[in-house]
Design a protein around this motif. Structure first.
Motif, PDB file in Angstrom:
ATOM      1  N   ALA A 128       0.839  -1.200   0.000  1.00 37.56           N
ATOM      2  CA  ALA A 128       0.000   0.000   0.000  1.00 37.56           C
ATOM      3  C   ALA A 128       0.869   1.244   0.000  1.00 37.56           C
ATOM      4  O   ALA A 128       2.012   1.226   0.473  1.00 37.56           O
ATOM      5  N   ILE A 129       0.314   2.323  -0.538  1.00 33.35           N
ATOM      6  CA  ILE A 129       0.977   3.628  -0.415  1.00 33.35           C
ATOM      7  C   ILE A 129       0.095   4.573   0.379  1.00 33.35           C
ATOM      8  O   ILE A 129      -1.135   4.520   0.300  1.00 33.35           O
ATOM      9  N   PHE A 130       0.750   5.416   1.137  1.00 34.12           N
ATOM     10  CA  PHE A 130       0.099   6.496   1.866  1.00 34.12           C
ATOM     11  C   PHE A 130       0.548   7.766   1.153  1.00 34.12           C
ATOM     12  O   PHE A 130       1.672   8.240   1.340  1.00 34.12           O
ATOM     13  N   SER A 131      -0.335   8.263   0.299  1.00 27.84           N
ATOM     14  CA  SER A 131       0.076   9.224  -0.730  1.00 27.84           C
ATOM     15  C   SER A 131      -0.063  10.679  -0.331  1.00 27.84           C
ATOM     16  O   SER A 131       0.238  11.562  -1.128  1.00 27.84           O
ATOM     17  N   LEU A 135      -1.417  12.111  -4.376  1.00 26.32           N
ATOM     18  CA  LEU A 135      -2.441  11.425  -5.163  1.00 26.32           C
ATOM     19  C   LEU A 135      -3.685  11.228  -4.313  1.00 26.32           C
ATOM     20  O   LEU A 135      -3.615  10.662  -3.216  1.00 26.32           O
ATOM     21  N   PHE A 136      -4.809  11.706  -4.812  1.00 25.64           N
ATOM     22  CA  PHE A 136      -6.102  11.483  -4.183  1.00 25.64           C
ATOM     23  C   PHE A 136      -6.880  10.453  -5.005  1.00 25.64           C
ATOM     24  O   PHE A 136      -6.433  10.028  -6.073  1.00 25.64           O
ATOM     25  N   ILE A 137      -8.029  10.088  -4.528  1.00 26.43           N
ATOM     26  CA  ILE A 137      -8.896   9.212  -5.309  1.00 26.43           C
ATOM     27  C   ILE A 137      -9.658  10.103  -6.294  1.00 26.43           C
ATOM     28  O   ILE A 137     -10.488  10.917  -5.900  1.00 26.43           O
ATOM     29  N   GLY A 138      -9.303  10.004  -7.560  1.00 29.08           N
ATOM     30  CA  GLY A 138      -9.932  10.811  -8.597  1.00 29.08           C
ATOM     31  C   GLY A 138      -9.256  12.130  -8.881  1.00 29.08           C
ATOM     32  O   GLY A 138      -9.693  12.876  -9.755  1.00 29.08           O
ATOM     33  N   ASP A 174      -0.468  -2.793 -10.038  1.00 36.74           N
ATOM     34  CA  ASP A 174      -1.864  -2.356 -10.049  1.00 36.74           C
ATOM     35  C   ASP A 174      -2.606  -2.649  -8.753  1.00 36.74           C
ATOM     36  O   ASP A 174      -3.554  -1.943  -8.393  1.00 36.74           O
ATOM     37  N   ASP A 175      -2.192  -3.710  -8.044  1.00 41.44           N
ATOM     38  CA  ASP A 175      -2.948  -4.088  -6.849  1.00 41.44           C
ATOM     39  C   ASP A 175      -2.499  -3.365  -5.580  1.00 41.44           C
ATOM     40  O   ASP A 175      -3.047  -3.612  -4.502  1.00 41.44           O
ATOM     41  N   THR A 199      -6.967   1.584  -5.586  1.00 41.51           N
ATOM     42  CA  THR A 199      -5.735   0.878  -5.945  1.00 41.51           C
ATOM     43  C   THR A 199      -5.048   1.647  -7.072  1.00 41.51           C
ATOM     44  O   THR A 199      -5.661   2.489  -7.745  1.00 41.51           O
ATOM     45  N   ILE A 200      -3.782   1.335  -7.291  1.00 42.72           N
ATOM     46  CA  ILE A 200      -3.051   1.968  -8.380  1.00 42.72           C
ATOM     47  C   ILE A 200      -3.746   1.682  -9.715  1.00 42.72           C
ATOM     48  O   ILE A 200      -3.921   2.580 -10.552  1.00 42.72           O
ATOM     49  N   GLY A 201      -4.165   0.433  -9.917  1.00 41.64           N
ATOM     50  CA  GLY A 201      -4.823   0.075 -11.175  1.00 41.64           C
ATOM     51  C   GLY A 201      -6.096   0.854 -11.407  1.00 41.64           C
ATOM     52  O   GLY A 201      -6.342   1.349 -12.518  1.00 41.64           O
ATOM     53  N   GLU A 202      -6.922   0.976 -10.375  1.00 44.36           N
ATOM     54  CA  GLU A 202      -8.174   1.726 -10.500  1.00 44.36           C
ATOM     55  C   GLU A 202      -7.904   3.189 -10.822  1.00 44.36           C
ATOM     56  O   GLU A 202      -8.607   3.798 -11.647  1.00 44.36           O
ATOM     57  N   GLN A 203      -6.873   3.759 -10.218  1.00 46.27           N
ATOM     58  CA  GLN A 203      -6.578   5.165 -10.448  1.00 46.27           C
ATOM     59  C   GLN A 203      -5.979   5.417 -11.830  1.00 46.27           C
ATOM     60  O   GLN A 203      -6.294   6.421 -12.470  1.00 46.27           O
ATOM     61  N   THR A 204      -5.133   4.532 -12.304  1.00 50.02           N
ATOM     62  CA  THR A 204      -4.585   4.741 -13.648  1.00 50.02           C
ATOM     63  C   THR A 204      -5.669   4.614 -14.714  1.00 50.02           C
ATOM     64  O   THR A 204      -5.551   5.180 -15.802  1.00 50.02           O
ATOM     65  N   ARG A 205      -6.743   3.881 -14.393  1.00 54.52           N
ATOM     66  CA  ARG A 205      -7.852   3.757 -15.340  1.00 54.52           C
ATOM     67  C   ARG A 205      -8.856   4.900 -15.246  1.00 54.52           C
ATOM     68  O   ARG A 205      -9.471   5.265 -16.252  1.00 54.52           O
TER      69      ARG A 205
END
Length: 471
Positions: A128-131, A135-138, A174-175, A199-205
């Protein structure tokens, strides 16, 4: 290994409590330390580290106080300089925690010391990352808060953030779980999701700022477009977080000082305190201590106090509903308002029962407003944000966002009647209290705001007239 997100809704802020073996780490702690101390005792673990993703602008951290009480080390990323004992870690440096490790990923751009902390599990896998505000969600962190300190333009900071995201964040599996410092409602970004984990994958998408085909120039333009000025108190909170401050307990004990109705006016006069009434607006409007400013505890209380009062050193005296004194003091301390003189013992009812002068706000229903307003003749002031106004508003209404009331109030003619509304009544009652405290009384506030007005037959539009908005 366990991770707990400790989310504070009124500031849309996430702190994180991590345990592995008999050790713990806390990331971006809030001002009050007791909740963390309780968890440490519950789990019978020792706090080894306090990680700070950057010098926060929107709240005052409890890092120094927590370190003093536990002996834990305070860890920042590169470029961090503070007046208290801390470690400014190197990019790539790792800190063991039980059977896990926490790795420093320097991700400048929001600020130049901004750092993402990567949690590597007992099997050596990136977990996990604590960003922080990188980086936020969205969304991603706004790049304009550190311009003066970094001697860079917001465009230069945005370009720096672009490369941090692509070389340090988007290269992760991604996970890998993403735990940001903020969610929707925070002023540290402009398009944050209500979700507080991804997750990283969800955010890159799905995150507009992480598109694989996005050029640096496109990123800079999109990230900087539409940024509103940050609340004035942000700079003061950064300074407090760099210098170290008094304990939460000392602020709390002062704020819990009871001031009788008899002594109240004398204390206000002696200290120059602003009277802050934290009761709901629909209660406040029917009666309050004259010259009070209403910012209800039932809404975004602390951020609005910081936005509108701005100077965290301003003495404040509280009026609350009985039983809400502790919460009001706690929320104020979170944004650095440490000069809380005390609170009115017994609340407004004690003042009223003592026979002292009271004031009220003239409020009407949305139905009465629709029946009586003359759109081409009467002035209507809408204190919602510009984006809300642009989505639909009362025809011919003026857009005067509450956040800028200290700028536009001087343009109001005190002898010209006007109607005042927001979306639901919370912000318009704040505006009404400020207006009356400064001598403006010839206005009518609309109960229920635009949400209620929209249910009437009153003419509405999304068309923006020339001169109707205030930047």
């Amino acid at each position: 290994m366990k991770i707990e997100q400790i989310y504070t809704g009124c500031l849309a802020q996430g702190a994180y409590y991590i345990t592995s073996g008999n050790e713990a780490a806390i990331i971006d702690p809030m001002r009050e330390t007791q909740p963390y101390l309780d968890r440490l005792e519950r789990d019978n673990v020792k706090l080894r580290y306090i990680f700070e993703t950057h010098f926060h602008a929107d709240f005052v951290s409890g890092h120094v106080d927590l370190a003093n009480k536990t002996g834990a080390g305070i860890i920042y990323g590169p470029n961090a300089s503070a007046d208290f004992k801390h470690i400014s870690a190197a990019d790539g440096q790792e800190f063991p925690l039980g059977t896990c490790r926490i790795k420093v990923l320097h991700t400048p751009g929001h600020t130049m010391e901004s750092t993402t902390f990567l949690l590597i599990d007992e099997n050596g896998k990136d977990h996990a990352i604590f960003s922080g505000d990188t980086l936020f969600i969205g969304d991603v962190g706004r790049p304009d808060l550190a311009q003066k300190a970094a001697l860079m333009t917001r465009e230069q900071l945005a370009a720096t953030l672009y490369h941090s995201l692509r070389t340090k964040i988007m290269t992760l599996p991604d996970d890998v779980i993403v735990y940001p410092a903020h969610g929707a409602g925070s002023a540290c970004g402009k398009n944050m999701s209500k979700e507080t984990v991804s997750t990283i994958g969800e955010q890159t998408r799905s995150n507009y700022a992480l598109r694989a085909d996005m050029s640096e120039s496109e990123f800079v333009k999109e990230v900087t477009d539409g940024l509103l000025p940050p609340p004035t108190y942000f700079g003061m909170n950064v300074a407090m977080n760099k210098s170290g401050i008094g304990s939460f307990e000392s602020v709390f004990n002062q704020g819990m000082r009871k001031i009788s109705a008899i002594a109240f006016e004398a204390v206000v006069e002696e200290t120059g305190a602003l009277i802050l009434d934290a009761r709901p607006g629909n209660v406040f409007c029917h009666g309050f201590v004259p010259r009070s400013i209403n910012i209800g505890i039932d809404g975004d209380f602390a951020p609005w106090v910081g936005t509108l009062i701005a100077d965290v050193n301003q003495p404040v005296i509280l009026v609350t509903e009985p039983g809400f004194e502790e919460e009001s003091v706690t929320r104020l301390s979170r944004v650095g308002f440490d000069n809380i003189v005390g609170h009115l013992d017994g609340g407004f009812e004690a003042w009223k029962n003592a026979g002292y002068e009271i004031d009220n706000v003239y409020r009407i229903t949305a139905t009465a407003f629709a029946e009586n307003v003359k759109l081409l003749r009467d002035k209507v002031i809408d204190v919602r944000k510009e984006s809300e106004y642009e989505a639909g508003h009362v025809e011919e209404a003026y857009c005067k966002p509450l956040a800028f009331i200290n700028e536009w109030i001087k343009d109001i003619n005190p002898r010209e009647h006007f109607y005042l509304h927001c979306a639901g009544g919370y912000r318009s009652m704040i505006a009404a209290s400020i207006l009356q405290a400064r001598g403006y009384r010839d206005f009518t506030e609309v109960e229920g705001g635009f949400n209620a007005i929209a249910t009437t037959n009153l003419s509405q539009t999304g068309f923006i007239c020339q001169g109707k908005t205030l930047k």
